[in-house]
Design a protein around this motif. Structure first.
Motif, PDB file in Angstrom:
ATOM      1  N   SER A   1       6.336   2.753   0.683  1.00  0.00           N
ATOM      2  CA  SER A   1       6.526   2.249  -0.680  1.00  0.00           C
ATOM      3  C   SER A   1       7.573   1.147  -0.721  1.00  0.00           C
ATOM      4  O   SER A   1       7.413   0.147  -1.430  1.00  0.00           O
ATOM      5  CB  SER A   1       6.928   3.395  -1.617  1.00  0.00           C
ATOM      6  OG  SER A   1       5.910   4.356  -1.714  1.00  0.00           O
TER       7      SER A   1
ATOM      8  N   ARG B   1       6.107  -2.012   0.786  1.00  0.00           N
ATOM      9  CA  ARG B   1       5.144  -2.582  -0.160  1.00  0.00           C
ATOM     10  C   ARG B   1       5.866  -3.277  -1.315  1.00  0.00           C
ATOM     11  O   ARG B   1       5.475  -4.371  -1.746  1.00  0.00           O
ATOM     12  CB  ARG B   1       4.223  -1.488  -0.693  1.00  0.00           C
ATOM     13  CG  ARG B   1       3.106  -2.002  -1.598  1.00  0.00           C
ATOM     14  CD  ARG B   1       2.082  -0.936  -1.933  1.00  0.00           C
ATOM     15  NE  ARG B   1       2.659   0.218  -2.587  1.00  0.00           N
ATOM     16  CZ  ARG B   1       2.856   1.400  -2.001  1.00  0.00           C
ATOM     17  NH1 ARG B   1       2.509   1.597  -0.740  1.00  0.00           N
ATOM     18  NH2 ARG B   1       3.398   2.406  -2.671  1.00  0.00           N
TER      19      ARG B   1
ATOM     20  N   ASP C   1       6.100  -7.370  -2.595  1.00  0.00           N
ATOM     21  CA  ASP C   1       5.576  -7.657  -3.929  1.00  0.00           C
ATOM     22  C   ASP C   1       6.486  -8.640  -4.656  1.00  0.00           C
ATOM     23  O   ASP C   1       7.662  -8.346  -4.891  1.00  0.00           O
ATOM     24  CB  ASP C   1       5.476  -6.350  -4.722  1.00  0.00           C
ATOM     25  CG  ASP C   1       4.797  -6.531  -6.075  1.00  0.00           C
ATOM     26  OD1 ASP C   1       4.602  -7.672  -6.507  1.00  0.00           O
ATOM     27  OD2 ASP C   1       4.462  -5.502  -6.700  1.00  0.00           O
TER      28      ASP C   1
ATOM     29  N   GLU D   1       7.909   4.992  -9.348  1.00  0.00           N
ATOM     30  CA  GLU D   1       7.190   5.177  -8.097  1.00  0.00           C
ATOM     31  C   GLU D   1       7.774   6.307  -7.250  1.00  0.00           C
ATOM     32  O   GLU D   1       7.309   6.548  -6.138  1.00  0.00           O
ATOM     33  CB  GLU D   1       7.203   3.868  -7.286  1.00  0.00           C
ATOM     34  CG  GLU D   1       6.551   2.702  -8.000  1.00  0.00           C
ATOM     35  CD  GLU D   1       6.566   1.433  -7.165  1.00  0.00           C
ATOM     36  OE1 GLU D   1       6.639   1.541  -5.930  1.00  0.00           O
ATOM     37  OE2 GLU D   1       6.514   0.343  -7.761  1.00  0.00           O
TER      38      GLU D   1
ATOM     39  N   THR E   1       2.756   7.509  -6.533  1.00  0.00           N
ATOM     40  CA  THR E   1       1.795   6.450  -6.817  1.00  0.00           C
ATOM     41  C   THR E   1       0.519   6.695  -6.026  1.00  0.00           C
ATOM     42  O   THR E   1       0.557   7.207  -4.903  1.00  0.00           O
ATOM     43  CB  THR E   1       2.348   5.066  -6.456  1.00  0.00           C
ATOM     44  OG1 THR E   1       2.562   4.989  -5.033  1.00  0.00           O
ATOM     45  CG2 THR E   1       3.677   4.812  -7.164  1.00  0.00           C
ATOM     46  N   THR E   2      -0.602   6.319  -6.602  1.00  0.00           N
ATOM     47  CA  THR E   2      -1.871   6.477  -5.899  1.00  0.00           C
ATOM     48  C   THR E   2      -1.895   5.636  -4.635  1.00  0.00           C
ATOM     49  O   THR E   2      -2.440   6.059  -3.607  1.00  0.00           O
ATOM     50  CB  THR E   2      -3.037   6.079  -6.812  1.00  0.00           C
ATOM     51  OG1 THR E   2      -2.817   4.764  -7.341  1.00  0.00           O
ATOM     52  CG2 THR E   2      -3.167   7.057  -7.974  1.00  0.00           C
ATOM     53  N   GLU E   3      -1.263   4.436  -4.682  1.00  0.00           N
ATOM     54  CA  GLU E   3      -1.214   3.578  -3.487  1.00  0.00           C
ATOM     55  C   GLU E   3      -0.404   4.244  -2.383  1.00  0.00           C
ATOM     56  O   GLU E   3      -0.787   4.203  -1.212  1.00  0.00           O
ATOM     57  CB  GLU E   3      -0.591   2.212  -3.833  1.00  0.00           C
ATOM     58  CG  GLU E   3      -1.363   1.408  -4.851  1.00  0.00           C
ATOM     59  CD  GLU E   3      -0.891   1.663  -6.271  1.00  0.00           C
ATOM     60  OE1 GLU E   3      -1.158   0.812  -7.128  1.00  0.00           O
ATOM     61  OE2 GLU E   3      -0.251   2.700  -6.526  1.00  0.00           O
TER      62      GLU E   3
ATOM     63  N   ALA F   1      -2.402   7.159  -0.909  1.00  0.00           N
ATOM     64  CA  ALA F   1      -3.540   6.681  -0.118  1.00  0.00           C
ATOM     65  C   ALA F   1      -3.077   6.152   1.234  1.00  0.00           C
ATOM     66  O   ALA F   1      -3.688   6.438   2.276  1.00  0.00           O
ATOM     67  CB  ALA F   1      -4.283   5.592  -0.885  1.00  0.00           C
ATOM     68  N   GLU F   2      -1.982   5.379   1.235  1.00  0.00           N
ATOM     69  CA  GLU F   2      -1.487   4.822   2.490  1.00  0.00           C
ATOM     70  C   GLU F   2      -0.987   5.924   3.420  1.00  0.00           C
ATOM     71  O   GLU F   2      -1.200   5.876   4.641  1.00  0.00           O
ATOM     72  CB  GLU F   2      -0.374   3.818   2.207  1.00  0.00           C
ATOM     73  CG  GLU F   2       0.027   2.991   3.411  1.00  0.00           C
ATOM     74  CD  GLU F   2       0.863   1.784   3.056  1.00  0.00           C
ATOM     75  OE1 GLU F   2       1.444   1.180   3.980  1.00  0.00           O
ATOM     76  OE2 GLU F   2       0.944   1.420   1.851  1.00  0.00           O
TER      77      GLU F   2
ATOM     78  N   LYS G   1       0.715  -1.067   7.945  1.00  0.00           N
ATOM     79  CA  LYS G   1       0.490  -2.267   7.144  1.00  0.00           C
ATOM     80  C   LYS G   1       1.794  -3.047   6.999  1.00  0.00           C
ATOM     81  O   LYS G   1       2.874  -2.497   7.082  1.00  0.00           O
ATOM     82  CB  LYS G   1      -0.048  -1.880   5.759  1.00  0.00           C
ATOM     83  CG  LYS G   1      -1.410  -1.197   5.794  1.00  0.00           C
ATOM     84  CD  LYS G   1      -1.866  -0.839   4.388  1.00  0.00           C
ATOM     85  CE  LYS G   1      -3.228  -0.163   4.414  1.00  0.00           C
ATOM     86  NZ  LYS G   1      -3.692   0.223   3.057  1.00  0.00           N
TER      87      LYS G   1
END
Length: 339
Positions: free
Chosen positions: A157, A160, A164, A205, A225-227, A230-231, A294
């Motif tokens: 997170s 990411r 951003d 988050e 968070t859904t992101e 998922a990650e 990532k």
């Protein structure tokens, strides 16, 4: 140093029982919590304490009780005032140099869930994750799993958010500091880095543990968070499927650092232009690729382009993914409910 009087402005009522009993104020940028007490001949009928933003969030989220705010944090100032001195929702707080006596303090176990009034706070994460558990668990194993799981969540997170352009610069600065301020000479550097990352993600988050149902089967419920969820699932599932090849990449990188005597060398002493540095970068990229990490370029940037730090951070991330994945491989936890 003697404190001075401070002007505070009413913000919101929290408990009303035959009048306001508990409410919050603002004194400049400081949050202040105020509690009504019997005057009993005193020259005040309210006690008050400043609260840091972090402790205020913890209180509103139910992680600490009201008594904690008045008694425990080092970063707090204590005040008293009389309700009759309040004019136009403004009051002057008078410093209280000593700790409040026990008869003035709220009882232990009074939490924000006991408020009679709704307090509008900052938004919290709305995504939900449910992991399904089975088999036998020891209490410390729940703690171990959640620690590793949350470390990975906050790591991904934070990276990411750093990538951003809409992320507040305050958070970007905290994330950069978490990576760049450690010597990375020993294990405590990684512990401190991951610990800092837990505070580098906006409240909306943050990962929260909602509950655990301990049965065979049972479940673990979390908000985030859904992101992020998922990650994290991608990283763990990939590790479970390709752990042999991933471990080979990990062993190769760690073995090379050990052979070169770099495992315990601090980041500041490393020659980033050396031939060893290029080989470290090559092997670190290989490990990151196997892990399917990532934003590897952003991680390198956060490490101030120091290839040794980049490699050590990936090694530490591997160890956390491996530890969390072990519970899945044992069959004691899964992303899908078994029939």
């Amino acid at each position: 140093m003697t404190q001075r009087r401070r002007k505070a402005v009413f913000e919101a009522n929290l408990v009303i029982v035959d009048g306001p009993q508990l409410f919050c104020l603002k004194a400049g940028k400081s949050q202040v919590v105020a509690l009504a007490v019997p005057d009993e001949g005193r020259d005040f009928d309210h006690i008050a304490a400043t609260v840091t933003p972090k402790n205020w969030e913890r209180y509103i989220d139910g992680h600490v009780d009201l008594r904690y705010l008045f008694t425990y944090p080092f970063q707090r100032s204590l005040y008293v005032f009389s309700a009759k001195a309040m004019r136009d929702e403004t009051v002057m707080l008078r410093p209280h140099e000593n700790e409040f006596s026990n008869d003035l303090l709220p009882s232990p176990g009074f939490f924000s869930t006991d408020h009679t009034e709704e307090y509008i706070s900052l938004p919290r994460a709305s995504g939900r994750e449910k992991l399904f558990i089975d088999g036998q668990w020891q209490l410390n194993e729940f703690g171990k799993f959640y620690q590793k799981y949350s470390d990975i969540y906050f790591f991904t997170s934070a990276v990411r958010n750093y990538d951003d352009p809409n992320t507040d610069q305050v958070y970007k600065g905290k994330i950069k500091h978490a990576f760049s301020s450690k010597p990375f000479k020993g294990g405590t550097s990684y512990m401190h880095m991951f610990g800092e990352l837990h505070d580098c993600v906006p409240r909306r988050e943050q990962l929260e543990l909602e509950g655990i149902e301990y049965n065979s089967p049972g479940d673990v419920r979390m908000k985030g968070t859904t992101e992020g969820f998922a990650e994290l699932e991608e990283l763990i599932s990939n590790f479970y499927d390709d752990r042999i090849e991933i471990k080979k990449a990990y062993d190769a990188l760690r073995g090379f650092l050990s052979k070169q005597g770099l495992l315990t060398q601090s980041a500041s002493r490393f020659d980033n232009s050396s031939s060893e540095s290029k080989e470290i970068k090559r092997q670190a990229d290989a490990l990151g690729g196997k892990l399917q990490v990532k934003r590897a370029s952003e991680i390198l940037d956060l490490c101030s382009s120091n290839n040794l730090v980049f490699a050590k951070v990936l090694l530490s991330l591997y160890r956390r993914i491996e530890s969390a994945s072990a519970f899945f491989s044992e069959g004691r936890i899964s992303f899908e409910k078994r029939e």
